[in-house]
Design a protein around this motif. Structure first.
Motif: not given
Length: 93
Positions: A18-26, A89-93
């Motif tokens: 829901d957060r899209g590509l946000h700061a932590q995974p970036v 897979t852990s932060q964006l899916l």
């Protein structure tokens, strides 16, 4: 002497967070890309973004349900792609 030939690795996926590509995974993706000997890009909306550039990734405003592709090409492409997939897979899916 023959040069080394690398095959590109590609991983297509849809952002479902829901957060899209946000700061932590970036930050995590950029860190992996910076440490890699391979070229790491993200294809989105007809363009390519250098994954090691966290500011460009964030400014792309990639949202939930957007389709993207990670592309890795270079001497450590297999290892790099596996690390990137773990983040996805852990932060964006």
């Amino acid at each position: 002497m023959k040069g080394l030939l690398y095959f590109m690795k590609r991983y297509d996926f849809t952002i479902t967070s829901d957060r899209g590509l946000h700061a932590q995974p970036v930050a995590a993706l950029a860190s992996i890309a910076c440490k890699s000997a391979s070229c790491v890009t993200l294809e989105y909306d007809g363009g390519e973004i250098d994954v090691s550039n966290a500011i460009r990734l964030m400014s792309a405003c990639i949202s939930c349900n957007d389709k993207v592709s990670l592309i890795v090409s270079g001497s450590d492409e297999d290892e790099t792609m596996e690390k990137l997939k773990k983040i996805v897979t852990s932060q964006l899916l």
